[in-house]
Design an enzyme around this catalytic site. Sequence first.
Site, mmCIF file in Angstrom:
data_model
loop_
_atom_site.group_PDB
_atom_site.id
_atom_site.type_symbol
_atom_site.label_atom_id
_atom_site.label_comp_id
_atom_site.label_asym_id
_atom_site.label_seq_id
_atom_site.Cartn_x
_atom_site.Cartn_y
_atom_site.Cartn_z
ATOM 1 C CB SER A 108 3.148 -8.791 -3.359
ATOM 2 O OG SER A 108 3.832 -7.605 -3.059
ATOM 3 C CB SER A 109 0.690 -4.023 -2.005
ATOM 4 O OG SER A 109 1.954 -3.896 -1.382
ATOM 5 C CB CYS A 110 5.027 -5.082 -5.557
ATOM 6 S SG CYS A 110 5.138 -6.821 -6.001
ATOM 7 C CE1 TYR A 137 7.274 -12.425 -5.164
ATOM 8 C CE2 TYR A 137 6.379 -10.244 -4.705
ATOM 9 C CZ TYR A 137 6.469 -11.574 -4.398
ATOM 10 O OH TYR A 137 5.766 -12.080 -3.334
ATOM 11 C CE LYS A 141 3.613 -13.861 -5.183
ATOM 12 N NZ LYS A 141 3.039 -15.130 -4.666
ATOM 13 C CG HIS A 180 10.361 -7.389 2.440
ATOM 14 N ND1 HIS A 180 10.299 -8.768 2.506
ATOM 15 C CD2 HIS A 180 9.885 -7.058 1.209
ATOM 16 C CE1 HIS A 180 9.802 -9.242 1.373
ATOM 17 N NE2 HIS A 180 9.551 -8.229 0.569
#
Length: 311
Positions: A108-110, A137, A141, A180
Amino acid sequence: MQKNAKIYVAGHRGMVGSAIVRQLQGNGYTNIVTRTHDELDLVNQRSVTEFFAIEKPDYVFMAAAKVGGIHANNTYRADFIYENLLIEANVIGAAHKAGVDRMLFLGSSCIYPRDCPQPIREDYLLTGLLEQTNEPYAIAKIAGVKLCDSFNAQYGTQYVSAMPTNLYGPNDNYDLSKSHVLPALIRKAHEAKMRGDTQFVVWGSGTPMREFLYVDDMAEACVYLMEKGIAAGLFNIGTGTDVTIRELAEIVMDVVGFTGEIVFDRSKPDGTPRKLLNVDRINELGWKAKTSLREGISKAYADFRSQGISS
């Protein structure tokens, strides 16, 4: 990849995994292996190890994860880090033991720092502090990315990581307590329209900027990376363009046909101020996103209506 190669898609019932299955089938792959959660609990190490020992897939698309929006990430912090760490460690470790040399891990881009320069390049990973609301999270990742890198370095596997931007599309989660921003806006606008409301509420100030990618475009990129024989590394997957949350809400209103006004609830968190991915690396390989935001939202709204979630 050979068309009859055995391909395991972990998380095939989710939005991401189901899109990858559709893309593989559309590309002519005929030996796709899937398991439901009831058939295979990826948190259970013994079950995962036994599954890989029996099936011995040639390729793995690792799309299984516990996911959610700002509220879910911030509320169930322990669940998000614990379950995702277990899932990743079990699948990646068991795949290696079973002799699986090719895998694509979806993150994920987070994973990128909250305040890093924009657009975000892959080498900005671990250069700053994470966004607090989804830090557990994100850490899970990041661990998945580093697991892939470490197995490649020590064992010569070819595990590549793809970091998609905010995804939306068929099989999205429209539960307002877990969804989301985009699916939440679709549901809120639709329900406001059906009730005849004059306004609908959007979390935050409306000023943060976000990038959105239609999930079938993401699936195409993931299969593309595997078909190109990419052996390792981290690749951002996105459109390279972003909009404010206000602009996003206005597009959703137009698609849904809601003619009221937006009210911003500034007591709710905005999250990261801006998150736009630099997609030069995958673009240079020959892949680019195809679906415009308005076209994708129209398709997502049709999918939402088909599920009969609300009148």
